[in-house]
Design an enzyme around this catalytic site. Structure first.
Site, mmCIF file in Angstrom:
data_model
loop_
_atom_site.group_PDB
_atom_site.id
_atom_site.type_symbol
_atom_site.label_atom_id
_atom_site.label_comp_id
_atom_site.label_asym_id
_atom_site.label_seq_id
_atom_site.Cartn_x
_atom_site.Cartn_y
_atom_site.Cartn_z
ATOM 1 C CG ASP A 1 -14.197 4.012 -6.527
ATOM 2 O OD1 ASP A 1 -14.371 4.812 -5.582
ATOM 3 O OD2 ASP A 1 -13.161 3.351 -6.679
ATOM 4 C CE1 TYR B 1 -4.028 1.998 0.258
ATOM 5 C CE2 TYR B 1 -2.775 3.241 1.884
ATOM 6 C CZ TYR B 1 -3.869 3.131 1.048
ATOM 7 O OH TYR B 1 -4.793 4.139 0.987
ATOM 8 C CB SER C 1 -7.199 2.743 -2.823
ATOM 9 O OG SER C 1 -7.664 4.038 -2.584
ATOM 10 C CG HIS D 1 -12.538 2.981 -3.032
ATOM 11 N ND1 HIS D 1 -11.833 3.283 -4.180
ATOM 12 C CD2 HIS D 1 -11.623 2.987 -2.024
ATOM 13 C CE1 HIS D 1 -10.554 3.474 -3.870
ATOM 14 N NE2 HIS D 1 -10.407 3.287 -2.579
#
Length: 681
Positions: free
Chosen positions: A621, A458, A538, A656
């Site tokens: 989203d 991430y 993301s 999302h």
């Protein structure tokens, strides 16, 4: 197989950024509702699913995922008044169900079953707030994965809903007053009709809603017309006396703290922390002393006390100083502090007296991640959840007087965790920084450089990646795959300095850390470039997009999910402006230069052979609008100079990721794992 990608029209859009002319050929794809965009989505999905449906292993993967997913999943019990509340999913239910009971040995009663909200499971329960007496539950629902919530209130005893109906709520919790007559929450003004999923969200306001009244009667508690980016999170102290207001600006962890004495009807809102100097997370209070976890002058966190009668920083009291571990959270139970630390991305918990003196560590079942330890100051028992890469989330009951953990709920999953092993390694990034990485796989793995490997990370927004159980990763490992998770800079694993080292002008560090992880796995013969896939969602989708454009030779496959891929226009949609705290702003010349240098959309080079790529996004989203993925897919297909498939999978009636029904999650993972089996030669 040869793929005929849909022809994507280009437009002559050129923008001027500080004297730099930037083409935006696919600007028209930013309108998700236009007939042209809808036709493009349909054409892309036709090509993508045409490819996926020919993968021979796809049905086998779907069946194994479905079989393994079918186990009971429990949430941590919450006690309010004389009642307990907890979530449970029987296995394949699209949404988890909220149950209530008065004694933990009783038969639980269904209180809220989101599976009844819609036939296809696309309406989700997205937030709850239980009154102090346990008689009322305020709950938020979101439709098709949108961040927008509508809130209602249920009578726990009768199961009936009140007439209350609150709208245009986003990025807000709810907190009840001690008298159980109403709650505080934050909302936005209604967006223009037809722009709900695109319009930028500014000017959040804090309200009080009294039970049984119309939303139009709600009392405005606080707003700042001069600060359009400020967002408000309210919390009422355990005894109901004070309203604590945390003021944030976007996703920056630094916040302000205001408070109001709710027992004094003439009391105004007072500013306690009035400058964005650090993160201050309210714990509780005693007398005039307010306790906070803060990273101010302590990047890894410490516990301090602020006397509201002498609030100047020189009078602050240090109760538990910063140490080598990262302080994640604090609760007060049994008149003691429970401190939740991370040590090299693993949970470690300690108990301290209210004066700060250390008492003991809490013994955990194994190395992994812990959540919970919630409750009230006088509680002598609490609950926590434990998980690891090979341990499904298990709920324990903890006796604070004896220090004993007892098993409360343990799921049964049809696999043997003894067949797998996890190790943590440390590798050097490009600039020499030591980065930790967890590697999990079947025991007896042969290091011949030929193992299919999935590298997931991430690296942003102060978010820590800790060990957790995932059916999709388990199926990957059952098929002989290696699963690797590096803790990149930009996350919160080592405190605020670690976070800042991966933001704005330092963002390239994050990509270097990820690329170095890939190189380490190859050098140590876990895998090879042809067998290595990278994945992230993301901000992690940005990570994958940046790394596959910077080092297309290093990876065999890429799975960017709901990614931030256009770094010059991300701040123009919904809540995108809030990410400037991590990314910087294209409106700033120096930050524009850094953003432009790594923006995935703008760094695709014609004729380059890119890894096999499956981009995933969803039409609803409204966190990272699908235009990011649409434009990137169109540009990637146009630039790609090889035969590797570069596809986009666009989910409908989904957002999302939060609240995505189990059925859609299984379908998506099936396609991702199926894609990897087909392309990793």
């Amino acid at each position: 197989m040869s793929l005929n990608y849909p022809k994507t029209e280009t437009v002559k859009q050129i923008d001027d950024y500080h004297g730099v002319k930037v083409k935006d050929h696919y600007r028209w794809l930013e309108n998700p509702d236009s007939p042209e965009t809808k036709a493009w989505v349909e054409a892309q999905n036709e090509v993508t699913f045409g490819f996926l449906e020919q993968i021979s292993e796809r049905e086998t993967i779907r069946k194994r995922l479905t079989d393994l997913w079918d186990y009971e999943k429990y949430g941590i019990p919450i006690k309010r008044g004389e009642r307990y509340f907890y979530f449970k999913n029987d296995g394949l239910q699209n949404q988890s169900v909220l149950y209530t009971l008065e004694d933990l040995n009783d038969e639980p009663k269904v209180l809220l079953d989101p599976n009844q909200f819609s036939e296809d499971g696309t309406i989700a329960l997205s937030g709850i707030a239980i009154s102090d007496n346990g008689q009322f539950v305020a709950y938020g629902i979101s439709k098709s994965g949108s961040d927008w919530q509508e809130w209602q209130v249920k009578n726990v005893e009768t199961g009936e809903d009140f007439s209350d109906h609150l709208q245009w709520i986003k990025f807000s919790s709810a907190t009840w007053t001690k008298d159980n007559e109403g709650f505080f929450y934050s909302r936005y003004d209604a967006p223009p009709e037809g722009k709900q999923l695109e319009e930028a969200n500014y000017y959040q306001k804090l309200y009080y809603h009294r039970l049984g009244t119309e939303q139009t009667e709600d009392i405005l508690i606080y707003e700042r017309p001069d600060q359009k980016e400020w967002m408000f999170d309210a919390d009422v102290t355990e005894d109901g006396r004070y309203l604590i207001i945390s003021v944030s600006k976007g996703t920056d962890p630094k916040n302000l703290v205001f408070y109001q004495d709710l027992e004094d009807e003439n009391a105004t809102i007072k500013e306690l922390i009035s400058d964005f100097i650090g993160n201050f997370s309210f714990v509780e209070y005693e007398g005039s002393l307010f306790w906070f976890r803060t990273d101010y002058n302590a990047p890894k966190g410490r516990l301090i006390g602020i006397d509201i009668n002498q609030p100047e920083p020189e009078n602050w009291q240090e109760i538990v100083p910063e140490n080598e571990k990262t302080l994640e959270g604090i609760s007060v139970l049994n008149h003691q502090f429970i401190l939740d630390y991370l040590q090299d991305a693993r949970s470690k918990l300690q108990i301290h007296h209210l004066n700060g003196d250390y008492i003991k560590d809490i013994e955990l079942p194994a190395i992994g991640s812990v959540g919970g330890f919630n409750g009230k100051r006088e509680d002598t028992e609490t609950f926590y959840a434990f998980t690891s890469f090979t341990t499904p989330t298990t709920i324990y009951r903890y006796n604070l007087e004896t220090g004993e953990s007892t098993l409360f709920r343990q799921p049964t999953v049809s696999f043997n965790p003894e067949n797998y092993e996890t190790r943590q390694v440390f590798y050097r990034s490009k600039d020499g920084t030591q980065i930790p990485m967890f590697i999990t796989h079947k025991k007896g793995l042969f290091l011949d450089g030929n193992n299919p490997t999935l590298l997931y990370a991430y690296g942003g927004f102060n978010i820590s990646l800790t060990p957790s159980f995932s059916v999709s990763r388990l199926v990957w490992m059952e098929m002989g795959g290696v699963y690797a998770v590096p803790n990149l800079r930009g996350g919160g694993e080592y405190g605020e300095e670690w976070h800042q080292a991966g933001t704005k002008l330092n963002k390239q560090n994050v990509f270097d850390d990820f690329i170095s992880a890939a190189e380490w796995l190859i050098e140590n013969r876990y895998t090879s470039s042809q067998k290595l896939a990278i994945s992230g969602g993301s901000n992690g989708g940005l990570l994958v997009g940046a790394c596959m454009t910077q080092r297309p030779d290093l990876f065999g496959a890429a799975l960017p999910a709901v990614g931030v891929l256009d770094m010059l226009r991300f701040h123009k949609f919904t809540i995108g402006w809030a990410w400037c705290s991590d990314y910087g702003s294209p409106d700033n010349p120096e930050e524009f230069e850094a953003l432009y240098a790594y923006s995935p959309l703008h760094n695709l080079k014609a004729g380059t052979v890119y890894p096999s790529t499956l981009i995933t996004t969803a039409d609803h989203d409204d966190r990272v609008v699908p235009a990011h993925s649409f434009k990137f897919a169109a540009a990637l297909q146009a630039a790609h100079g090889g035969d590797n498939p570069v596809l986009i999978r666009i989910e409908t009636k989904a957002g999302h990721g939060t609240g995505k029904p189990t059925s859609k999650r299984i379908e998506e993972v099936t396609d991702q794992l199926g894609f990897l089996t087909a392309v990793l030669s």
